[in-house]
Design a protein around this motif. Structure first.
Motif, PDB file in Angstrom:
ATOM      1  N   LYS A   1     -12.344 -11.958   2.001  1.00 15.87           N
ATOM      2  CA  LYS A   1     -12.448 -13.088   0.960  1.00 15.87           C
ATOM      3  C   LYS A   1     -11.554 -13.133   0.139  1.00 15.87           C
ATOM      4  O   LYS A   1     -11.255 -14.086  -0.556  1.00 15.87           O
ATOM      5  CB  LYS A   1     -14.070 -12.731   0.485  1.00 15.87           C
ATOM      6  N   VAL A   2     -10.916 -11.993  -0.508  1.00 10.78           N
ATOM      7  CA  VAL A   2     -10.203 -12.066  -1.319  1.00 10.78           C
ATOM      8  C   VAL A   2      -8.933 -11.845  -1.053  1.00 10.78           C
ATOM      9  O   VAL A   2      -8.484 -11.054  -0.223  1.00 10.78           O
ATOM     10  CB  VAL A   2     -10.493 -10.812  -2.589  1.00 10.78           C
ATOM     11  N   VAL A   3      -7.860 -12.697  -1.718  1.00 10.05           N
ATOM     12  CA  VAL A   3      -6.481 -12.930  -1.120  1.00 10.05           C
ATOM     13  C   VAL A   3      -5.779 -11.687  -1.825  1.00 10.05           C
ATOM     14  O   VAL A   3      -6.004 -11.121  -3.021  1.00 10.05           O
ATOM     15  CB  VAL A   3      -5.799 -13.987  -1.757  1.00 10.05           C
ATOM     16  N   ASN A   4      -4.819 -11.047  -1.415  1.00 12.92           N
ATOM     17  CA  ASN A   4      -4.049  -9.874  -2.011  1.00 12.92           C
ATOM     18  C   ASN A   4      -4.941  -8.732  -2.307  1.00 12.92           C
ATOM     19  O   ASN A   4      -4.688  -8.105  -3.267  1.00 12.92           O
ATOM     20  CB  ASN A   4      -3.141 -10.262  -3.071  1.00 12.92           C
ATOM     21  N   THR A   5      -5.867  -8.351  -1.475  1.00 14.76           N
ATOM     22  CA  THR A   5      -6.683  -7.218  -1.653  1.00 14.76           C
ATOM     23  C   THR A   5      -5.829  -6.111  -1.772  1.00 14.76           C
ATOM     24  O   THR A   5      -6.232  -5.201  -2.865  1.00 14.76           O
ATOM     25  CB  THR A   5      -7.840  -6.880  -0.529  1.00 14.76           C
ATOM     26  N   SER A   6      -4.883  -5.774  -0.895  1.00 18.26           N
ATOM     27  CA  SER A   6      -4.180  -4.526  -1.317  1.00 18.26           C
ATOM     28  C   SER A   6      -3.526  -4.281  -2.540  1.00 18.26           C
ATOM     29  O   SER A   6      -3.369  -3.269  -3.046  1.00 18.26           O
ATOM     30  CB  SER A   6      -3.203  -4.198   0.021  1.00 18.26           C
ATOM     31  N   LEU A   7      -2.956  -5.434  -2.979  1.00 17.71           N
ATOM     32  CA  LEU A   7      -2.502  -5.493  -4.462  1.00 17.71           C
ATOM     33  C   LEU A   7      -3.279  -5.364  -5.561  1.00 17.71           C
ATOM     34  O   LEU A   7      -3.082  -4.433  -6.472  1.00 17.71           O
ATOM     35  CB  LEU A   7      -1.378  -6.614  -4.633  1.00 17.71           C
ATOM     36  N   LEU A   8      -4.435  -5.901  -5.381  1.00 21.53           N
ATOM     37  CA  LEU A   8      -5.526  -5.658  -6.469  1.00 21.53           C
ATOM     38  C   LEU A   8      -5.964  -3.939  -6.401  1.00 21.53           C
ATOM     39  O   LEU A   8      -6.209  -3.464  -7.410  1.00 21.53           O
ATOM     40  CB  LEU A   8      -6.723  -6.444  -6.048  1.00 21.53           C
ATOM     41  N   GLN A   9      -5.954  -3.649  -5.290  1.00 27.23           N
ATOM     42  CA  GLN A   9      -6.617  -2.064  -5.143  1.00 27.23           C
ATOM     43  C   GLN A   9      -5.242  -1.070  -5.244  1.00 27.23           C
ATOM     44  O   GLN A   9      -5.737   0.010  -6.132  1.00 27.23           O
ATOM     45  CB  GLN A   9      -7.047  -2.078  -3.774  1.00 27.23           C
ATOM     46  N   HIS A  10      -4.320  -1.307  -5.088  1.00 27.21           N
ATOM     47  CA  HIS A  10      -3.228  -0.275  -5.195  1.00 27.21           C
ATOM     48  C   HIS A  10      -2.064  -0.766  -5.935  1.00 27.21           C
ATOM     49  O   HIS A  10      -1.120   0.289  -6.148  1.00 27.21           O
ATOM     50  CB  HIS A  10      -2.704   0.198  -3.604  1.00 27.21           C
ATOM     51  N   GLY A  11      -2.028  -1.793  -6.585  1.00 26.98           N
ATOM     52  CA  GLY A  11      -0.815  -2.194  -7.015  1.00 26.98           C
ATOM     53  C   GLY A  11      -0.467  -1.478  -8.646  1.00 26.98           C
ATOM     54  O   GLY A  11       0.583  -1.840  -9.192  1.00 26.98           O
ATOM     55  N   ALA A  12      -1.444  -0.881  -8.996  1.00 25.51           N
ATOM     56  CA  ALA A  12      -1.331  -0.504 -10.305  1.00 25.51           C
ATOM     57  C   ALA A  12      -0.267   0.667 -10.286  1.00 25.51           C
ATOM     58  O   ALA A  12       0.349   1.059 -11.184  1.00 25.51           O
ATOM     59  CB  ALA A  12      -2.521   0.101 -10.946  1.00 25.51           C
ATOM     60  N   GLY A  13      -0.423   1.380  -9.323  1.00 28.46           N
ATOM     61  CA  GLY A  13       0.453   2.585  -9.074  1.00 28.46           C
ATOM     62  C   GLY A  13       0.184   3.776  -9.711  1.00 28.46           C
ATOM     63  O   GLY A  13       0.289   4.843  -9.379  1.00 28.46           O
ATOM     64  N   ILE A  14       0.087   3.639 -11.021  1.00 25.77           N
ATOM     65  CA  ILE A  14      -0.104   4.935 -11.905  1.00 25.77           C
ATOM     66  C   ILE A  14      -1.584   5.244 -12.068  1.00 25.77           C
ATOM     67  O   ILE A  14      -1.946   6.186 -12.647  1.00 25.77           O
ATOM     68  CB  ILE A  14       0.535   4.503 -13.147  1.00 25.77           C
ATOM     69  N   LEU A  15      -2.433   4.335 -11.483  1.00 25.44           N
ATOM     70  CA  LEU A  15      -3.901   4.584 -11.285  1.00 25.44           C
ATOM     71  C   LEU A  15      -4.151   4.368  -9.847  1.00 25.44           C
ATOM     72  O   LEU A  15      -3.870   3.388  -9.051  1.00 25.44           O
ATOM     73  CB  LEU A  15      -4.665   3.897 -12.266  1.00 25.44           C
ATOM     74  N   LYS A  16      -5.366   5.108  -9.382  1.00 27.73           N
ATOM     75  CA  LYS A  16      -5.437   5.197  -7.985  1.00 27.73           C
ATOM     76  C   LYS A  16      -7.087   4.840  -7.804  1.00 27.73           C
ATOM     77  O   LYS A  16      -7.723   5.585  -8.683  1.00 27.73           O
ATOM     78  CB  LYS A  16      -5.015   6.157  -6.954  1.00 27.73           C
ATOM     79  N   PRO A  17      -7.862   4.117  -7.042  1.00 23.66           N
ATOM     80  CA  PRO A  17      -9.161   4.217  -6.856  1.00 23.66           C
ATOM     81  C   PRO A  17      -9.287   5.567  -6.524  1.00 23.66           C
ATOM     82  O   PRO A  17      -8.846   6.292  -5.711  1.00 23.66           O
ATOM     83  CB  PRO A  17      -9.200   3.180  -5.502  1.00 23.66           C
ATOM     84  N   ASP A  18     -10.353   6.018  -7.299  1.00 19.39           N
ATOM     85  CA  ASP A  18     -10.932   7.310  -6.996  1.00 19.39           C
ATOM     86  C   ASP A  18     -11.393   7.780  -5.658  1.00 19.39           C
ATOM     87  O   ASP A  18     -11.905   6.861  -4.869  1.00 19.39           O
ATOM     88  CB  ASP A  18     -12.251   7.672  -7.875  1.00 19.39           C
ATOM     89  N   ARG A  19     -10.907   8.623  -5.132  1.00 15.35           N
ATOM     90  CA  ARG A  19     -11.187   9.390  -3.656  1.00 15.35           C
ATOM     91  C   ARG A  19     -10.738   8.390  -2.820  1.00 15.35           C
ATOM     92  O   ARG A  19     -11.424   7.841  -1.868  1.00 15.35           O
ATOM     93  CB  ARG A  19     -12.722   9.528  -3.783  1.00 15.35           C
ATOM     94  N   ARG A  20      -9.455   7.648  -3.014  1.00 16.28           N
ATOM     95  CA  ARG A  20      -9.299   6.765  -2.068  1.00 16.28           C
ATOM     96  C   ARG A  20      -9.056   7.352  -0.727  1.00 16.28           C
ATOM     97  O   ARG A  20      -8.379   8.377  -0.571  1.00 16.28           O
ATOM     98  CB  ARG A  20      -7.725   6.366  -2.399  1.00 16.28           C
ATOM     99  N   GLY A  21      -9.569   6.718   0.240  1.00 13.23           N
ATOM    100  CA  GLY A  21      -9.543   7.316   1.654  1.00 13.23           C
ATOM    101  C   GLY A  21      -8.284   6.604   2.290  1.00 13.23           C
ATOM    102  O   GLY A  21      -8.388   5.627   2.423  1.00 13.23           O
ATOM    103  N   TRP A  22      -7.547   7.285   2.624  1.00 17.88           N
ATOM    104  CA  TRP A  22      -6.374   6.762   3.347  1.00 17.88           C
ATOM    105  C   TRP A  22      -5.359   7.869   4.185  1.00 17.88           C
ATOM    106  O   TRP A  22      -4.869   8.755   3.442  1.00 17.88           O
ATOM    107  CB  TRP A  22      -5.357   6.002   2.419  1.00 17.88           C
ATOM    108  N   SER A  23      -5.428   7.886   5.392  1.00 15.45           N
ATOM    109  CA  SER A  23      -5.015   9.094   6.061  1.00 15.45           C
ATOM    110  C   SER A  23      -3.923   8.310   7.031  1.00 15.45           C
ATOM    111  O   SER A  23      -3.307   9.277   7.696  1.00 15.45           O
ATOM    112  CB  SER A  23      -5.972   9.590   7.054  1.00 15.45           C
TER     113      SER A  23
END
Lengths: 366, 366, 366, 366
Positions: free
Chosen positions: C195-217
């Motif tokens: 539903k949301v455009v640019n989800t990856s940027l909203l989630q990971h674009g801060a760079g110096i902060l990450k979503p806690d326990r980011r699951g990404w293998s």
């Protein structure tokens, strides 16, 4: 703890300040400068002291325990070794625990597991076995085995005649200090072991070859037992090409073959060989070490105190204590097994080390 | 290459388009849709084909080379094995090179190094040695040795009587495809080896123990030679606890003891054991493999073609080709040595694999 | 290819040898010394040459393609840029592919995926979007986006008026050289975006902060689009504290925020800023690079040839070619976007680099 | 501590055993079974209790300290917050220390460094600066900054009018428990800062781009300060695409941009956002946490006790204590800054976690 140095706390107590401190206490607060010099020491101030336990003292006590309490009632029948400065933690040095466990002929224990990690160094007896997460290990004198965090384990003695005595090493005081210990009794009280004994050694013991596509994501070694013969041979091989380090002689670390790193994330283990007559130079480092004399006789100087050791004696070196070792036999080599908290120290980036440079590297003995 | 499928290029050529393509060429450009279906295939389309080289064919040719040219003049006197589909690259399969090198009794070569990585599998002769970055290795039949990228190396044959023949494996075609090859002749033409032979094996061969604080930041294994005896024993041990994989039987990978990973970043190597009479099931995967029959006799089916092999034969499996192996001796085991580009395939995240599920896992043989 | 140097092949052809070579061919074999000097060059010998494509030449051709073929029929409507020395591989340089893709107003493509990885650098048009594994990205001029290996992707142009043109970069020639390419059309032809455009940027674009326990293998960046504004600001910030490198000026790499490493395992991307009037010094290295002039005008000298570039021009530097860049505007900065195969070169430990030290670091221009 | 459970110690004291224990003590030994149940608890038994410190209580005390002692005399003028169960360690919870530091207008401190790591969360005042290994940082309310292990640091307040108050967080109790603390006063008493303020932010703050070939082998983040504005924006962005976790709402971790991991090896830090009226569900885990209310008002239930908090209050959650948070404002969001020992807990593989599943995830409040 006032120190008259710029950058240190040098506040003198006054009545006004005493009243202020009193007021702070009401709010569960305090003035940092009243403890700063103590909690930020110039260098480590361990409460642990150097220790030496003679096997000739301990063995009778251990044998006696076997007649005084049943293994079942004791949970595990262990004489633990306690540092004079660490009695409240039941620690042998730093945040490491050690003890001597005895199993009578034919005896076996129930299975449990815990968040604390354990290791064993076998001293005497031929019938020792341990089942770790379903792998039945046969171990004999000089063998090193691990029981990593969270693995089900149970032990026993197959022999019909002789007791088994081994040394346990655990990180119990550490895991308790971190408020992270858990304990569980096996729901069936006993595991059903696999058909083949020493599976982990057959699978991972080659070291220089691995099972293709080995699936292993756990944080500890899949190899659970390291035989004395392979260990001693590795030292002899190493000694052909290297004199080792000035502080430890020829020294090798037991490794997790999956990563090449330490066997467990909190504790590591080494075996070192001192050539006939060899005396190493002193150094000191952060991290605590418990030694077991696997072979030979000699002495160590720790924080200026001399300890004369022979086979199966145990001694402990606190963090940042100067220490050096000597093989006092001029014909036979000596081997020291040791375990430590170095993997943790390195994970937390707290390693520091210094060589003793005066008098050819030898401390004055007090 | 037109394909009448949505999502594929299905543009038909017209005169107008031909003129357009002509115009594009002037600007060093082209229309993607004219090549898209070819350069984006549904699945890998290797030019390499399955190959089989019989040692009984090759051996006389290799011996002949030893009389035709001097090692010095040849640089290295090697009969290289060339895939029918890869002649322009001098590749045996994919981007892997292989050849048979012969050294006459008493012969030795000058030292050089290159960005391409090399490995050896010794076939015959008892006097073989190689010096790799100053470590003199003695190697015999069945031994596996590596000469990683950038290491100085030179070889020779100490024997007074018998020639040495070994198989070389290199990633030369790969490194050339990546435009990254360099070559250097040793300024002194020869290295001065260390005093102790097989230093790397004495230091790192234990595998389950490592020299304490081993300093090693290079990207390849510090262990340079893997003896046949240890390798075969590891397979026998493994076979006691595991049947291995359905596609390969009991199979182990030679590892870098520092990391537990492959011996070099571009090439890996395995040894596998097929039980008497064992026939594995077919699978396929990305990555190319060159096999050497280390022991026994049997056959493999590769992309529907059957190849009967015996000791010291060499055969090659291209990327994504179905392949299965059988030991045709019902009393003795068979061992296949192999090397591959899997470490690179995994680094680049290009691994793909599929099992052949029909007919009990066996391909029809064409 | 005979070279009269010790350690190189210097065998002269004789009739006897010719007969021997002929015989070898029958066994799918050859004599290494006949090709050794060629396949083991002293330094890289790329077939790729330096290239320069002017946007003023390409743009009309790209626009023309939009009227000649439908996007649907073409698969993707792309004018690809082909190196003179790499026509058989459809490569722009080394094993990298690039092309200009155009989408007409309101147009959209079907979804597919492949083992080759792709990236985009947007040149013109405001309505561009791409859906990558369900994340709908809006991208505009100067934005960088990735379509990693194996991700479903489809593109389109929302604008009612202006076409979108962007540059594609892919590792198709590399993945084909490794015999590892796969292709799949989406079973539904189209994805259902979130539903949301640019989800990856909203989630990971801060760079110096990450979503806690980011699951990404996965082996590539979860951040899929890197906006021009953030990129340019990062260069301006960097320029306040650093002059950058002598060879590239202020240069930053787009990173995978999970690892701090390159965005994909085979290709990396950079943006660099040349201050008004700045001329860098020449260096060379393994690895191939394709540049896109994101801003400004200037020139580069590559392997002794001068190429004058302005905004949206594209040029290519082969492996081991000397290259240096200059901003020829003395009031405004210039920015070069580039992508490369460096992550692969580093994974395989094949990086080599040298600085040009004569004449203040500037090559003679031929 | 007798427990009548198989697998636990259930030895009853007898006179004979008492004599045995007495004898063991002579050899610095003890019987494990006398302490086993205590040192191997069923689950963590922290001495720390939940704590809550109101800023309205602390602020006057902090201001008072500024008039009572000079910064120079105090070393650092800090009101430390002490857990009722951890007074002997000066710890706020577990092995974490925290305190409120005040600097008067125009005041500055001398430089020192220690093996303990520190972090800051700025509460009030506009003139705060800190120089960390030569990088001068300007920080304001809501900013997070780190002073990793071993970095020289000194602080001050540029303002001519208002004091600065910030919260310090350190791992002093941990590093002392590990006997690994060191302290050093800067030989010049002060560092010479670089010319540009906030160099680390200009260089590494982009997060999604990195300086090319960034040389950084240290174990902590090269980015030393994380501004409030970027942090809050990251939470708002995240909230557009994710509800976060049931236990914490939208929560992000400050990261080391070089690795994507925690900012330091012993301590990590988070900021979380609770939507208006949001109440999270309870969970518990190993590891200790200290919270600072960065914005808004609400309450938390910790181990069955309710704590009502508002901006700048501080509260602490011990290891394995159930905890849940609620934003009690139904129009504005609330933000909780927190720091913890999770990086250490994960390094040592001691993480454990459980969700509270009854009553919709809410504990009974006692």
């Amino acid at each position: 703890m006032r120190e008259d140095v710029i950058g240190r706390s040098r506040v003198e107590d006054t009545e006004e300040l005493e009243r202020y401190y009193e007021e702070l206490r009401k709010f569960d607060a305090g003035a940092l400068w009243t403890v700063a010099n103590e909690i930020e020491p110039w260098y480590p101030q361990p409460r642990s002291v150097p220790m030496h336990w003679r096997y000739e003292d301990l063995r009778p006590m251990v044998l006696k325990s076997a007649s005084l309490v049943s293994g079942d009632d004791a949970g595990r029948r262990v004489v633990m070794l306690v540092n004079e400065g660490r009695q409240e933690l039941s620690a042998a040095v730093g945040l490491l625990y050690t003890g001597l466990q005895i199993m009578n002929p034919g005896e076996s224990m129930t299975a449990h597991r815990h968040a604390a990690a354990a290791l064993r160094f076998v001293i005497e007896g031929e019938g020792a076995w341990t089942i770790v997460d379903g792998d039945r290990l046969k171990v004999g004198p000089g063998d090193f085995a691990i029981t990593p965090k969270g693995t089900w384990h149970e032990h026993g003695n197959d022999s019909s005649q002789t007791p088994v005595i081994w040394q346990d090493g655990l990180d119990i005081p550490l895991v308790n200090a971190l408020d992270a210990n858990f304990y569980e009794v096996h729901p069936e009280l006993h595991q059903v072991p696999g058909k083949v004994v020493n599976t982990s050694l057959l699978q991972h013991g080659a070291g220089i070859l691995k099972p293709d596509r080995r699936g292993w994501s756990k944080r500890y070694s899949p190899l659970l037992a390291y035989p004395w013969e392979m260990t001693y041979q590795a030292l002899l091989d190493q000694a052909k090409v290297s004199e080792g380090t000035p502080h430890d002689g020829v020294i090798m670390e037991y490794v997790n073959p999956v990563t090449g790193g330490s066997v467990m994330p909190t504790m590591g283990a080494h075996m070192q060989l001192l050539q006939p007559g060899q005396a190493t130079q002193a150094h000191r480092h952060t991290g605590s070490v418990i030694y077991h004399v696997a072979k030979g006789r000699g002495h160590s100087v720790i924080a200026g105190r001399r300890f004369d050791w022979k086979q199966n004696d145990i001694f402990a070196v606190p963090s940042w204590a100067w220490h050096e070792h000597a093989n006092d036999d001029d014909r036979d080599d000596a081997c020291l097994f040791s375990f430590n908290d170095f993997p943790m120290i390195h994970s937390l980036d707290l390693w520091a080390e210094a060589a003793y440079t005066e008098d050819g590297g030898h401390q004055p003995v007090g």
